[in-house]
Design a protein around this motif. Structure first.
Motif: not given
Lengths: 445, 261
Positions: A249-254, A258-265, B20-29
């Protein structure tokens, strides 16, 4: 000693049975090789070790201070010690790490510092590996097996016990974890060159060996869901996956490693990531030149360990020296890793030398040059005869363990990985290029 | 100064349930000196889901989460009310990374014909016009990972490509430049433009339209290039075909709150 030398084949056989291997990709095909063990140990005298230990602790402290500074105040740039372009143009610099506070300010928990001993007995630092240095498991298991095959050796010789590496690691992981959850070792999987090491260290430290897909993030907390799909909180991740693949989610999208959104944690400080993100900016071959200056700048101490004499074409004086002396220097491409981008001037034809000179003129920032160090050769057994080969030493420095005053402890493992080159004329000891390894004995007296 | 009601709606359908769906959105001004967010919300409309929020290193607001249970659709709505001014964002020392080539916005010598001289603001505007002159706007002619050079070589692209080329040119001239993703007044898709830095302020330039940005541009994400600020990133388990529909609506309202249209 003689029994030990004779034990070589039995040790190698045992290692094969234990699955002590490393993988190599050649032309896109994955092959596993055993990492050949040479039974004649390298010995390091007690006196030399005391100097090395103090110098390594000092160096790693300075490198961690540099990483904190670069991602926060940047005083070393403001004070003109390290030029701005060496930091921001470095491939290892990760802008995403700006203002992020890793647990206890530790970035490089496990540092693999490569050294060589010169013929004159002086030690030189070759490079710092602060991202995911590998190799500690090989001497660990070789010692374990050697003790079985030749038990008296370690009674007759006063060798420091090296079996404590897992305890040093565990203590560091526990301290970084701070009781927030379990410790895991994250491996990219079975087809990684160091998979044996990942599983071995997990077993030895009691950490859970996690594969891609075994962890998830919810409400900025990392959970392990591997075995029973029951969520267990993770407090520290010793990851063996490189930065860019750690969070799609933060780096290489493909990336599926990794662990999605680990960097935010990580940013919110709910989990320790070992080693931290963004360390590549400090082990960049171009930044290496500045490490002795960092020791003075951050610790106000004289560096105990020296770099190999290094020249940066970025500086006019060095640029002129390199172009005039290129045939006797080692030229390293700072944008590459793994020993492929290292060229010895003396091995090149006049045409190739001109070509290299032109590349340096075009992109001075891309290269560093070093004097060729006359390594002290070590004896190895080639068949039944002893021959001399070039060798280096990777020392492992662990930062972040418990200490009396609460600051992260810095410990040097009393052993290390001694690698030698198979080819008598080669100075390159990188294990991906066919060398072997020895046990490293640190003498108690 | 204008006041808008905006909404960004995205609906993704999967041919079979995914897990196991993770997502990240940038949709707020952005809520800053140029834009004042009076109201804003992000809601996952396809099912219950816990959300986390944060700000990325470039200053964009991010909303992210994880859905473990099987689901065959993923929809969300970001909406709110915003005041946009014709001002410029002030910053004393922009990060040096805005001067360095990035993966999708790297200069190549073949683009030299588009370089223009002058003050930062003046030359950037002239280069934006040169990009618009050189490039044809052709929807779907490029993808999300197309680089400035690839788009330039085929002389066509979309707003993302126009912006990448202008950023590459500006950085080559020593002008700090960054990519901005956002909404434009009216109904349609997301838009992209460029901010260049001159004398302590960021100046918005739209190379696709060939003009300076004004109070009709609502910025929601930014970075070195498009890769730093995708509106939506996601990863799930499942072998499926996916269809996605997105609609952006930005309508001006009078200060009394009544719709202007």
């Amino acid at each position: 000693m003689q029994t030990l030398i004779e034990s070589r084949d039995s040790v190698n056989n045992w290692m094969e049975r234990y699955g002590v291997r490393f993988g190599v990709y050649k032309n896109g095909i994955f092959n596993e090789q055993i990492f050949p063990f040479d039974s004649i140990p390298r010995t390091i005298s007690h006196k030399d070790w005391q100097m090395l230990e103090a110098g390594l602790i000092q160096r790693v402290k300075a490198l961690n201070a540099f990483l904190w500074d670069i991602y926060h105040e940047k005083n070393i740039i403001k004070d003109g010690v390290v030029p701005e372009e060496f930091v921001y143009a470095s491939k290892g610099y990760m802008p995403e790490c700006e203002s992020v506070d890793p647990t206890c300010k530790v970035y490089s928990h496990i540092s693999g510092i490569d050294l060589v001993e010169g013929k004159d007995g002086n030690w030189f630092i070759l490079e710092d590996n602060l991202r995911i240095p590998s190799g500690a498991s090989y001497p660990l298991i070789a010692r374990e097996i050697t003790r079985k095959v030749s038990p008296t050796t370690f009674i007759d010789n006063s060798v420091a016990d090296n079996r404590g590496y897992a305890d040093i690691l565990k203590d560091m992981m526990d301290n970084m974890n701070g009781g927030r959850g379990i410790n895991v070792i994250l491996t990219p999987g079975r087809y990684n060159s160091a998979f044996f090491e990942h599983s071995y260290l997990a077993e030895k430290t009691g950490a859970v060996l996690a594969f891609p897909g075994d962890m998830m993030v919810e409400d900025d907390i990392v959970y392990y869901t591997g075995l029973y799909k029951e969520k267990v909180r993770v407090g520290a991740i010793y990851r063996r996956v490189s930065d860019e693949y750690m969070d799609p989610m933060a780096f290489e999208a493909s990336s599926l490693l990794g662990v999605p959104n680990l960097f935010q944690a990580y940013k919110k400080g709910t989990v320790a990531v070992i080693n931290g993100f963004g360390n590549g900016v400090a082990d960049d071959k171009g930044i290496y030149y500045f490490v002795p200056k960092m020791v003075k700048y951050y610790l106000n101490e004289e560096p105990i360990l020296h770099n190999a004499p290094t020249y940066l074409p970025y500086y006019k004086e060095d640029y002129d020296y390199i172009l005039a002396n290129i045939s006797k220097l080692v030229i390293k491409d700072v944008s590459e890793a793994g020993g492929y981008g290292v060229v010895f001037g003396r091995d090149l034809t006049p045409e190739k030398l001109e070509e290299l000179k032109n590349l340096i003129v075009e992109q001075p920032r891309r290269w560093i040059a070093q004097e060729v160090i006359d390594f002290k050769d070590l004896e190895i057994l080639e068949g039944e005869t002893k021959v001399w080969r070039k060798a280096d030493l990777r020392a492992f420095v662990v930062t972040g363990g418990r200490s009396e005053d609460g600051t992260p402890a810095v410990k040097v493992w009393k052993s290390g990985l001694t690698r030698f080159s198979r080819n008598p004329n080669s100075f390159v000891v990188n294990s991906s290029q066919g060398g072997g390894f020895k046990d490293t004995w640190v003498m108690n007296k | 100064m204008k006041i808008f009601l905006y909404s960004y709606e995205s609906k993704a359908g999967f041919s079979r349930p995914v897990t196991a769906h993770s997502f990240l959105l940038r949709a707020v001004p952005f809520d800053d000196e140029v834009q004042t967010l009076m109201e804003s919300s992000v809601e996952i409309t396809s099912g219950p889901c816990r959300l986390s929020t944060s700000t990325d290193v470039w200053g964009s607001e991010i909303v992210y989460g994880h859905i473990s249970d099987p689901h065959d659709s993923f929809s969300y709505v970001s909406k709110g009310k915003i005041i946009v001014r014709e001002g410029r964002r002030r910053e004393e020392n922009p990060s040096p990374v805005y001067l360095l080539p990035s993966q999708s916005a790297a200069y190549d010598a073949s683009m030299a014909e588009l370089l223009r001289d002058g003050s930062a603001e003046q030359s950037a505007m002239e280069m934006a016009l040169a990009v618009k002159e050189k490039m044809a706007y052709v929807p779907c002619s490029t993808g999300t990972t197309t680089t400035a050079l690839q788009a330039y070589s085929q002389s066509c692209g979309v707003c993302q490509d126009f912006s990448h080329i202008l950023i590459a040119l500006c950085r080559h001239k020593g002008i700090p430049a960054r990519y901005v993703c956002g909404f434009y007044e009216g109904e349609g898709e997301t838009h992209a433009w460029v901010e260049i830095w001159d004398s302590g302020q960021w100046i918005g330039i739209d190379p696709t339209a060939g003009r300076m940005c004004d109070d009709r541009y609502i910025a929601i994400g930014r970075g070195r290039d498009a890769a730093d600020c995708p509106v939506n990133r996601g990863l799930f388990t499942g072998i499926v075909t996916q269809s996605t529909e997105t609609v952006v609506k930005v309508n001006e309202i009078k200060e009394d709150g009544k719709d202007n249209i």
